[in-house]
Design an enzyme around this catalytic site. Structure first.
Site, PDB file in Angstrom:
ATOM      1  N   ASN A   1       0.746  -1.103   0.000  1.00  0.00           N
ATOM      2  CA  ASN A   1      -0.271  -0.045  -0.027  1.00  0.00           C
ATOM      3  C   ASN A   1       0.784   1.248  -0.238  1.00  0.00           C
ATOM      4  O   ASN A   1       2.003   1.327   0.397  1.00  0.00           O
ATOM      5  CB  ASN A   1      -0.731  -0.102   1.266  1.00  0.00           C
ATOM      6  CG  ASN A   1      -1.976  -1.216   1.220  1.00  0.00           C
ATOM      7  OD1 ASN A   1      -2.228  -1.828   0.195  1.00  0.00           O
ATOM      8  ND2 ASN A   1      -2.512  -1.640   2.327  1.00  0.00           N
ATOM      9  N   VAL A   2       0.324   2.263  -0.572  1.00  0.00           N
ATOM     10  CA  VAL A   2       1.230   3.465  -0.761  1.00  0.00           C
ATOM     11  C   VAL A   2       0.383   4.681   0.217  1.00  0.00           C
ATOM     12  O   VAL A   2       0.959   5.734   0.235  1.00  0.00           O
ATOM     13  CB  VAL A   2       1.102   3.930  -2.230  1.00  0.00           C
ATOM     14  CG1 VAL A   2       1.934   2.965  -3.043  1.00  0.00           C
ATOM     15  CG2 VAL A   2      -0.299   4.148  -2.746  1.00  0.00           C
TER      16      VAL A   2
ATOM     17  N   HIS B   1       5.625  -0.385  -2.968  1.00  0.00           N
ATOM     18  CA  HIS B   1       5.180   0.262  -4.143  1.00  0.00           C
ATOM     19  C   HIS B   1       5.086   1.791  -4.157  1.00  0.00           C
ATOM     20  O   HIS B   1       4.630   2.120  -5.004  1.00  0.00           O
ATOM     21  CB  HIS B   1       3.852  -0.317  -4.664  1.00  0.00           C
ATOM     22  CG  HIS B   1       3.851  -1.704  -5.011  1.00  0.00           C
ATOM     23  ND1 HIS B   1       2.521  -2.595  -4.772  1.00  0.00           N
ATOM     24  CD2 HIS B   1       5.066  -2.697  -5.415  1.00  0.00           C
ATOM     25  CE1 HIS B   1       3.082  -3.659  -5.295  1.00  0.00           C
ATOM     26  NE2 HIS B   1       4.248  -3.978  -5.667  1.00  0.00           N
TER      27      HIS B   1
ATOM     28  N   CYS C   1      17.004  20.668  -8.367  1.00  0.00           N
ATOM     29  CA  CYS C   1      17.460  20.714  -9.662  1.00  0.00           C
ATOM     30  C   CYS C   1      16.709  21.344 -10.922  1.00  0.00           C
ATOM     31  O   CYS C   1      16.795  21.264 -11.843  1.00  0.00           O
ATOM     32  CB  CYS C   1      18.238  19.246 -10.148  1.00  0.00           C
ATOM     33  SG  CYS C   1      16.637  18.050 -10.581  1.00  0.00           S
TER      34      CYS C   1
ATOM     35  N   SER D   1      -4.381  -9.786  -3.082  1.00  0.00           N
ATOM     36  CA  SER D   1      -5.037 -10.889  -4.092  1.00  0.00           C
ATOM     37  C   SER D   1      -4.046 -11.583  -4.491  1.00  0.00           C
ATOM     38  O   SER D   1      -4.074 -12.779  -5.078  1.00  0.00           O
ATOM     39  CB  SER D   1      -5.496 -10.077  -5.272  1.00  0.00           C
ATOM     40  OG  SER D   1      -4.799  -9.358  -5.953  1.00  0.00           O
TER      41      SER D   1
HETATM   42  N1  APR Z   1     -10.206  -7.255   5.153  1.00  0.00           N
HETATM   43  C1  APR Z   1      -9.378  -8.055   4.327  1.00  0.00           C
HETATM   44  N2  APR Z   1      -9.122  -8.386   3.255  1.00  0.00           N
HETATM   45  C2  APR Z   1      -9.802  -7.756   2.221  1.00  0.00           C
HETATM   46  C3  APR Z   1     -10.865  -6.505   2.750  1.00  0.00           C
HETATM   47  C4  APR Z   1     -10.959  -6.477   4.232  1.00  0.00           C
HETATM   48  N3  APR Z   1     -11.997  -5.684   4.704  1.00  0.00           N
HETATM   49  N4  APR Z   1     -11.282  -5.872   1.729  1.00  0.00           N
HETATM   50  C5  APR Z   1     -10.757  -6.530   0.603  1.00  0.00           C
HETATM   51  N5  APR Z   1     -10.012  -7.591   0.908  1.00  0.00           N
HETATM   52  C6  APR Z   1      -9.088  -8.269   0.225  1.00  0.00           C
HETATM   53  C7  APR Z   1      -9.592  -8.849  -0.991  1.00  0.00           C
HETATM   54  O1  APR Z   1     -10.319 -10.310  -0.803  1.00  0.00           O
HETATM   55  C8  APR Z   1      -8.568  -8.962  -2.141  1.00  0.00           C
HETATM   56  O2  APR Z   1      -7.770 -10.207  -1.999  1.00  0.00           O
HETATM   57  O3  APR Z   1      -7.909  -7.530  -0.106  1.00  0.00           O
HETATM   58  C9  APR Z   1      -7.436  -8.056  -1.658  1.00  0.00           C
HETATM   59  C10 APR Z   1      -7.330  -6.966  -2.606  1.00  0.00           C
HETATM   60  O4  APR Z   1      -6.749  -7.491  -3.727  1.00  0.00           O
HETATM   61  P1  APR Z   1      -6.340  -6.126  -4.844  1.00  0.00           P
HETATM   62  O5  APR Z   1      -7.172  -5.211  -4.946  1.00  0.00           O
HETATM   63  O6  APR Z   1      -5.644  -6.829  -5.772  1.00  0.00           O
HETATM   64  O7  APR Z   1      -5.154  -5.180  -3.980  1.00  0.00           O
HETATM   65  P2  APR Z   1      -3.571  -5.500  -3.938  1.00  0.00           P
HETATM   66  O8  APR Z   1      -3.514  -7.269  -3.728  1.00  0.00           O
HETATM   67  O9  APR Z   1      -3.100  -4.924  -2.699  1.00  0.00           O
HETATM   68  O10 APR Z   1      -2.994  -5.164  -5.230  1.00  0.00           O
HETATM   69  C11 APR Z   1      -1.555  -5.493  -5.384  1.00  0.00           C
HETATM   70  O11 APR Z   1      -1.565  -4.063  -7.381  1.00  0.00           O
HETATM   71  O12 APR Z   1      -2.296  -2.456  -8.637  1.00  0.00           O
HETATM   72  C12 APR Z   1      -1.053  -2.950  -8.099  1.00  0.00           C
HETATM   73  O13 APR Z   1       0.407  -1.611  -6.976  1.00  0.00           O
HETATM   74  C13 APR Z   1      -0.986  -1.977  -6.755  1.00  0.00           C
HETATM   75  O14 APR Z   1       0.033  -2.508  -4.689  1.00  0.00           O
HETATM   76  C14 APR Z   1      -0.948  -2.787  -5.582  1.00  0.00           C
HETATM   77  C15 APR Z   1      -0.853  -4.414  -6.194  1.00  0.00           C
HETATM   78 ZN    ZN Z   2      16.047  17.031  -8.709  1.00  0.00          ZN
END
Ligand code: APR
Ligand code: ZN
Length: 238
Positions: free
Chosen positions: A89-90, A109, A144, A181
């Site tokens: 997460n950012v 990230h 810069c 995910s």
């Molecule tokens: N509690 C626990 N898990 C949750 C909740 C919650 N309240 N809400 C959603 N989730 C879970 C979902 O089941 C899913 O598996 O969080 C996950 C979110 O998945 P993504 O949306 O794919 O997010 P993430 O895995 O962080 O993405 C990874 O992809 O786009 C890039 O850089 C971006 O860091 C990001 C990376």
């Molecule tokens: Zn600079």
């Protein structure tokens, strides 16, 4: 190197009101990721890209950490050497719950409230809070005068912090995945080679082989976190 590695994704911040990416209604449903989060996005769609991150940065201002951030931050403070808090997460919710962004939580990230100079030989980063990039020194590097960019890793760009992830993971004995995910960082191999592991998501993910984890909790992070922390403390207390 940490005994316990806790890798989180967007799901750990979902209950704080921050959109995930691939859930229904997620960011990648609303925005075309190929336009605003690719290595060439700033060249091809500069305004759209800067605007996307300006919006997400501004939205962060009133977001508060949830119970999962709180318990994880307390756990890190209690066992600073044994626990690694690593997030994709950012957002700054671990920082708002008390962790130091340079020493206590690793952002793989990038970090939304920071910007980076686009001049590779400078590449300085600056903390700008929740303001638009254009509002900070007119969007130019104070050192810069080159243009600034969000300090976020786009798809296709180098992710230098992944090296730190593998270092932290090298003698991991307890691997915890919360709210990701697994679409970007593969967690299956890490779970396979770690004696203790917990997976916490809302539902199964096609990128994650849940059977590789000792414990699977398909529930909100704020509901699962107490059990996760209890298992970790029991393990560390052994
Ligand atoms: N509690 C626990 N898990 C949750 C909740 C919650 N309240 N809400 C959603 N989730 C879970 C979902 O089941 C899913 O598996 O969080 C996950 C979110 O998945 P993504 O949306 O794919 O997010 P993430 O895995 O962080 O993405 C990874 O992809 O786009 C890039 O850089 C971006 O860091 C990001 C990376
Ligand atoms: Zn600079």
């Amino acid at each position: 190197m940490a005994k316990v590695v806790i890798l989180s994704g967007a799901g750990v911040s979902a209950e704080s009101g921050i959109s995930t990416f691939r859930d229904s209604g997620g960011l990648w449903e609303e925005y075309d990721v190929s336009l605003i989060c690719q290595a060439d996005s700033l060249d091809k769609n500069e305004d759209l890209t800067l605007d996307f991150y300006d919006k997400r940065r501004a939205e962060l201002e009133d977001k508060q950490p949830n119970y999962a951030h709180k318990l994880l931050s307390e756990l890190k403070k209690k066992y600073p050497q044994d626990i690694a808090i690593i997030t994709q997460n950012v957002d700054n919710l671990f920082e708002k719950s008390g962790l130091d962004s340079n020493t206590e939580v690793l952002h793989l990230h990038g970090f939304l409230t920071q910007v980076r100079c686009r001049n590779y030989s400078c590449a300085q980063t600056f903390e700008i809070g929740y303001q638009k990039i254009e509002s900070f020194n007119e969007g130019l590097c104070p050192t810069c005068q080159s243009k600034l960019r969000p300090d976020i890793i786009f798809f296709g760009e180098a992710a230098p912090m992944y090296e730190r992830l593998s270092q932290e993971f090298s003698d991991c004995e307890f691997f915890v995945v919360i709210g990701t995910s697994g679409a970007v960082i593969g967690v299956n191999a890490m779970a396979q080679f770690t004696p203790n592991s917990i997976l916490n998501n809302l539902e199964p993910s096609e990128s994650i082989e849940a059977s590789l984890f000792n414990k699977v909790l398909y529930e909100k992070a704020s509901e699962a976190i107490a059990e996760i922390v209890e298992d970790i403390e029991t393990y560390l207390g052994e």
